[in-house]
Scaffold this motif. Structure first.
Motif, PDB file in Angstrom:
ATOM      1  N   LYS A  14       0.835  -1.208   0.000  1.00 15.11           N
ATOM      2  CA  LYS A  14       0.000   0.000   0.000  1.00 15.11           C
ATOM      3  C   LYS A  14       0.866   1.252   0.000  1.00 15.11           C
ATOM      4  O   LYS A  14       0.604   2.188  -0.757  1.00 15.11           O
ATOM      5  CB  LYS A  14      -0.934  -0.007   1.209  1.00 15.11           C
ATOM      6  N   ASP A  15       1.891   1.271   0.843  1.00 15.01           N
ATOM      7  CA  ASP A  15       2.771   2.437   0.907  1.00 15.01           C
ATOM      8  C   ASP A  15       3.447   2.691  -0.440  1.00 15.01           C
ATOM      9  O   ASP A  15       3.569   3.839  -0.877  1.00 15.01           O
ATOM     10  CB  ASP A  15       3.835   2.250   1.995  1.00 15.01           C
ATOM     11  N   HIS A  16       3.875   1.633  -1.104  1.00 18.08           N
ATOM     12  CA  HIS A  16       4.543   1.764  -2.404  1.00 18.08           C
ATOM     13  C   HIS A  16       3.563   2.260  -3.472  1.00 18.08           C
ATOM     14  O   HIS A  16       3.878   3.169  -4.245  1.00 18.08           O
ATOM     15  CB  HIS A  16       5.141   0.414  -2.809  1.00 18.08           C
ATOM     16  N   TYR A  25      -8.035  -0.136  -1.215  1.00 12.43           N
ATOM     17  CA  TYR A  25      -7.964  -1.529  -0.776  1.00 12.43           C
ATOM     18  C   TYR A  25      -6.629  -2.095  -1.224  1.00 12.43           C
ATOM     19  O   TYR A  25      -6.154  -1.802  -2.316  1.00 12.43           O
ATOM     20  CB  TYR A  25      -9.102  -2.355  -1.398  1.00 12.43           C
ATOM     21  N   CYS A  26      -6.036  -2.915  -0.372  1.00 14.38           N
ATOM     22  CA  CYS A  26      -4.764  -3.539  -0.705  1.00 14.38           C
ATOM     23  C   CYS A  26      -4.645  -4.849   0.062  1.00 14.38           C
ATOM     24  O   CYS A  26      -4.987  -4.912   1.244  1.00 14.38           O
ATOM     25  CB  CYS A  26      -3.618  -2.599  -0.329  1.00 14.38           C
ATOM     26  N   ASP A  27      -4.167  -5.901  -0.611  1.00 10.09           N
ATOM     27  CA  ASP A  27      -3.945  -7.175   0.055  1.00 10.09           C
ATOM     28  C   ASP A  27      -2.857  -7.936  -0.687  1.00 10.09           C
ATOM     29  O   ASP A  27      -2.703  -7.784  -1.898  1.00 10.09           O
ATOM     30  CB  ASP A  27      -5.231  -8.001   0.091  1.00 10.09           C
ATOM     31  N   GLU A  43      -6.587  -1.600  -5.052  1.00 10.47           N
ATOM     32  CA  GLU A  43      -7.666  -0.846  -5.679  1.00 10.47           C
ATOM     33  C   GLU A  43      -7.465   0.626  -5.369  1.00 10.47           C
ATOM     34  O   GLU A  43      -7.249   1.009  -4.222  1.00 10.47           O
ATOM     35  CB  GLU A  43      -9.031  -1.303  -5.166  1.00 10.47           C
ATOM     36  N   PHE A  44      -7.529   1.433  -6.421  1.00  9.02           N
ATOM     37  CA  PHE A  44      -7.407   2.880  -6.298  1.00  9.02           C
ATOM     38  C   PHE A  44      -8.790   3.508  -6.336  1.00  9.02           C
ATOM     39  O   PHE A  44      -9.750   2.892  -6.780  1.00  9.02           O
ATOM     40  CB  PHE A  44      -6.544   3.437  -7.436  1.00  9.02           C
ATOM     41  N   SER A  45      -8.873   4.760  -5.905  1.00 14.21           N
ATOM     42  CA  SER A  45     -10.171   5.433  -5.874  1.00 14.21           C
ATOM     43  C   SER A  45     -10.699   5.745  -7.271  1.00 14.21           C
ATOM     44  O   SER A  45     -11.899   5.864  -7.453  1.00 14.21           O
ATOM     45  CB  SER A  45     -10.106   6.702  -5.026  1.00 14.21           C
ATOM     46  N   THR A  46      -9.803   5.872  -8.260  1.00 17.70           N
ATOM     47  CA  THR A  46     -10.245   6.138  -9.631  1.00 17.70           C
ATOM     48  C   THR A  46      -9.475   5.258 -10.622  1.00 17.70           C
ATOM     49  O   THR A  46      -8.361   4.804 -10.334  1.00 17.70           O
ATOM     50  CB  THR A  46     -10.022   7.607 -10.042  1.00 17.70           C
ATOM     51  N   ASN A  47     -10.065   5.061 -11.768  1.00 17.19           N
ATOM     52  CA  ASN A  47      -9.402   4.321 -12.833  1.00 17.19           C
ATOM     53  C   ASN A  47      -8.151   5.054 -13.312  1.00 17.19           C
ATOM     54  O   ASN A  47      -7.145   4.433 -13.656  1.00 17.19           O
ATOM     55  CB  ASN A  47     -10.361   4.087 -14.005  1.00 17.19           C
ATOM     56  N   GLU A  48      -8.198   6.383 -13.310  1.00 20.41           N
ATOM     57  CA  GLU A  48      -7.046   7.176 -13.739  1.00 20.41           C
ATOM     58  C   GLU A  48      -5.832   6.922 -12.835  1.00 20.41           C
ATOM     59  O   GLU A  48      -4.700   6.820 -13.316  1.00 20.41           O
ATOM     60  CB  GLU A  48      -7.381   8.671 -13.753  1.00 20.41           C
ATOM     61  N   GLU A  49      -6.072   6.795 -11.541  1.00 26.51           N
ATOM     62  CA  GLU A  49      -4.976   6.500 -10.615  1.00 26.51           C
ATOM     63  C   GLU A  49      -4.427   5.093 -10.856  1.00 26.51           C
ATOM     64  O   GLU A  49      -3.214   4.881 -10.800  1.00 26.51           O
ATOM     65  CB  GLU A  49      -5.441   6.656  -9.167  1.00 26.51           C
ATOM     66  N   ALA A  50      -5.305   4.163 -11.142  1.00 29.52           N
ATOM     67  CA  ALA A  50      -4.860   2.801 -11.457  1.00 29.52           C
ATOM     68  C   ALA A  50      -3.998   2.801 -12.715  1.00 29.52           C
ATOM     69  O   ALA A  50      -2.940   2.143 -12.757  1.00 29.52           O
ATOM     70  CB  ALA A  50      -6.061   1.877 -11.629  1.00 29.52           C
ATOM     71  N   GLN A  51      -4.407   3.548 -13.727  1.00 28.77           N
ATOM     72  CA  GLN A  51      -3.626   3.629 -14.960  1.00 28.77           C
ATOM     73  C   GLN A  51      -2.268   4.292 -14.697  1.00 28.77           C
ATOM     74  O   GLN A  51      -1.255   3.904 -15.281  1.00 28.77           O
ATOM     75  CB  GLN A  51      -4.394   4.386 -16.048  1.00 28.77           C
ATOM     76  N   GLU A  52      -2.249   5.277 -13.809  1.00 29.94           N
ATOM     77  CA  GLU A  52      -0.992   5.939 -13.443  1.00 29.94           C
ATOM     78  C   GLU A  52      -0.055   4.941 -12.754  1.00 29.94           C
ATOM     79  O   GLU A  52       1.152   4.947 -12.994  1.00 29.94           O
ATOM     80  CB  GLU A  52      -1.283   7.129 -12.518  1.00 29.94           C
ATOM     81  N   LEU A  82      -6.206  -3.319  -9.572  1.00 29.75           N
ATOM     82  CA  LEU A  82      -4.986  -3.903 -10.106  1.00 29.75           C
ATOM     83  C   LEU A  82      -4.706  -5.178  -9.346  1.00 29.75           C
ATOM     84  O   LEU A  82      -4.903  -5.234  -8.148  1.00 29.75           O
ATOM     85  CB  LEU A  82      -3.798  -2.957  -9.905  1.00 29.75           C
ATOM     86  N   GLY A  83      -4.232  -6.212 -10.038  1.00 29.28           N
ATOM     87  CA  GLY A  83      -3.815  -7.393  -9.294  1.00 29.28           C
ATOM     88  C   GLY A  83      -4.076  -8.688 -10.001  1.00 29.28           C
ATOM     89  O   GLY A  83      -4.276  -8.723 -11.194  1.00 29.28           O
ATOM     90  N   GLY A  84      -4.095  -9.762  -9.258  1.00 31.52           N
ATOM     91  CA  GLY A  84      -4.226 -11.094  -9.810  1.00 31.52           C
ATOM     92  C   GLY A  84      -5.382 -11.848  -9.204  1.00 31.52           C
ATOM     93  O   GLY A  84      -5.276 -13.033  -8.948  1.00 31.52           O
ATOM     94  N   ARG A  85      -6.491 -11.217  -8.976  1.00 34.44           N
ATOM     95  CA  ARG A  85      -7.634 -11.854  -8.336  1.00 34.44           C
ATOM     96  C   ARG A  85      -8.277 -12.844  -9.296  1.00 34.44           C
ATOM     97  O   ARG A  85      -8.435 -12.585 -10.466  1.00 34.44           O
ATOM     98  CB  ARG A  85      -8.649 -10.773  -7.945  1.00 34.44           C
ATOM     99  N   GLY A  86      -8.689 -13.982  -8.782  1.00 36.66           N
ATOM    100  CA  GLY A  86      -9.369 -14.987  -9.595  1.00 36.66           C
ATOM    101  C   GLY A  86     -10.820 -14.613  -9.800  1.00 36.66           C
ATOM    102  O   GLY A  86     -11.311 -13.645  -9.264  1.00 36.66           O
ATOM    103  N   GLY A  87     -11.531 -15.401 -10.582  1.00 36.51           N
ATOM    104  CA  GLY A  87     -12.935 -15.142 -10.852  1.00 36.51           C
ATOM    105  C   GLY A  87     -13.782 -15.253  -9.595  1.00 36.51           C
ATOM    106  O   GLY A  87     -13.380 -15.839  -8.606  1.00 36.51           O
TER     107      GLY A  87
END
Length: 99
Positions: A14-16, A25-27, A43-52, A82-87
């Motif tokens: 999360k810090d990184h 959210y972070c796990d 998980e970021f608050s916006t899609n733009e932050e995730a893309q960044e 962002l991540g590797g979550r399964g279905g």
């Protein structure tokens, strides 16, 4: 987020990832025995932050390992996942990580 060191805790991740935006959210994914799978979900608050995060934090070092960041194509939330979550909204393994 993949290629995490076994020593990375969710708070380290999360810090990184906070460098790219507001982390909501972070796990770090773990095996049944509690050992890290070497990947995590952020998980970021916006899609733009995730893309960044994808653009700026891929190939950055976290606890001695070069990590990669990709969009979680399985997420259905309105934020940026962002991540590797399964279905099915949780659980699954990490994709494309190496130990």
């Amino acid at each position: 987020v993949g290629n995490l060191s076994w020593d990375v805790a969710w708070q380290d991740l999360k810090d990184h990832m906070r460098e790219a935006g507001e982390v909501v959210y972070c796990d770090v994914m773990k095996e049944h025995d509690g050992r890290s799978k070497g990947c995590g979900i952020v998980e970021f608050s916006t899609n733009e932050e995730a893309q960044e995060a994808i653009k700026t934090l891929t190939d950055t070092e976290l606890k001695g390992r070069m990590i990669f960041v990709r969009e979680d194509r399985e997420t259905s939330s309105s934020g940026g996942g962002l991540g590797g979550r399964g279905g099915g909204g949780g659980g699954g393994g990490c994709m494309g990580t190496s130990s």
